[in-house]
Design an enzyme around this catalytic site. Structure first.
Site, PDB file in Angstrom:
ATOM      1  N   ARG A  37      39.922  32.179  34.514  1.00 44.35           N
ATOM      2  CA  ARG A  37      39.709  32.806  35.826  1.00 44.35           C
ATOM      3  C   ARG A  37      39.608  31.773  36.949  1.00 44.35           C
ATOM      4  O   ARG A  37      40.002  32.042  38.085  1.00 44.35           O
ATOM      5  CB  ARG A  37      38.442  33.682  35.781  1.00 44.35           C
ATOM      6  N   ILE A  63      39.016  38.528  44.582  1.00 48.49           N
ATOM      7  CA  ILE A  63      39.248  38.628  43.139  1.00 48.49           C
ATOM      8  C   ILE A  63      38.074  39.458  42.616  1.00 48.49           C
ATOM      9  O   ILE A  63      36.912  39.162  42.906  1.00 48.49           O
ATOM     10  CB  ILE A  63      39.346  37.241  42.460  1.00 48.49           C
ATOM     11  N   SER A  64      38.388  40.534  41.902  1.00 49.48           N
ATOM     12  CA  SER A  64      37.351  41.490  41.505  1.00 49.48           C
ATOM     13  C   SER A  64      36.316  40.869  40.583  1.00 49.48           C
ATOM     14  O   SER A  64      36.594  39.914  39.854  1.00 49.48           O
ATOM     15  CB  SER A  64      37.987  42.695  40.795  1.00 49.48           C
ATOM     16  N   GLN A  65      35.138  41.447  40.614  1.00 42.80           N
ATOM     17  CA  GLN A  65      34.063  41.088  39.687  1.00 42.80           C
ATOM     18  C   GLN A  65      34.574  41.299  38.254  1.00 42.80           C
ATOM     19  O   GLN A  65      35.180  42.331  37.956  1.00 42.80           O
ATOM     20  CB  GLN A  65      32.879  42.001  39.962  1.00 42.80           C
TER      21      GLN A  65
END
Length: 213
Positions: A37, A63-65
């Protein structure tokens, strides 16, 4: 483009956190544990890459959790070879998760800056979507429909009808619906005009942008 033992260790801690929050799909957890990530984020955020938080990326997007990525992916119930439409490519992190699960991924991004960046970046890491499209997520991708599942990674003020119509019978649409706070909603297509609807609590996403041109 380094992925060190330290990064791998931090990812395993992240996987453990997701388990405590209720993620149980082993294939989803394996994907989160494999994908670097930190490479999807600006280098200034490297220390935050494996915290369970959303972070800013280019074009005022995020950027999503990781929990949100895992939660939405788990709801999709992806099988090897499934045809999946993603609305909102963003950083490409969710795209990579879908690819790693064996899905044939078609992904639409509204922000040209992100589209160009992610189109070049994902193949470098070895994640090959079937097709990345610069366009309007509200209209879906009729030319490649129907889909086994559709995921929307931005907050939609309403459910776009084209997305429902582009699902296979038995297909699943996972979409956060609402204004500032969205309700995570799952639609399962039971027939030509018959949809089953389930709600899974509140989330916060950046807004789903419509093509105003």
């Amino acid at each position: 483009m380094k992925d060190t033992l330290k990064h791998q260790g931090l990812r395993q801690k992240l996987v453990d956190i997701l388990k405590t929050k209720g993620i149980t799909d082993e294939k989803v957890l394996l994907a989160i544990g494999k994908i670097p990530r930190h490479l999807f984020m600006d280098s200034s955020f490297l220390d935050h890459a494996y915290q369970d938080k959303a972070f800013p990326i280019a074009a005022d997007q995020t950027i999503s959790q990781p929990y949100t990525v895992a939660f939405q992916t788990e709801l999709m119930q992806i099988k090897q070879g499934d045809t999946v439409l993603e609305i909102g490519t963003g950083s490409g992190y969710q795209t990579a998760v879908l690819c790693l699960l064996g899905a044939k991924v078609f992904s639409i991004e509204r922000q040209n800056e992100l589209y160009k960046k992610t189109s070049k970046f994902l193949p470098k890491l070895g994640y090959r979507a079937k097709r990345l499209v610069f366009g309007d997520g509200y209209i879906g991708l009729e030319t490649e429909a129907p889909f086994d599942s559709i995921i929307v990674t931005a907050g939609a003020p309403f459910v776009p009808k084209p997305l429902l119509s582009q699902l296979k019978i038995g297909g699943r649409l996972v979409i956060p619906v609402g204004g500032d706070v969205q309700m995570m909603t799952l639609f399962i297509r039971k027939g030509p005009k018959d949809f089953e609807q389930h709600e899974f609590g509140e989330f916060r996403f950046v807004p789903l942008l419509e093509d105003k041109n």
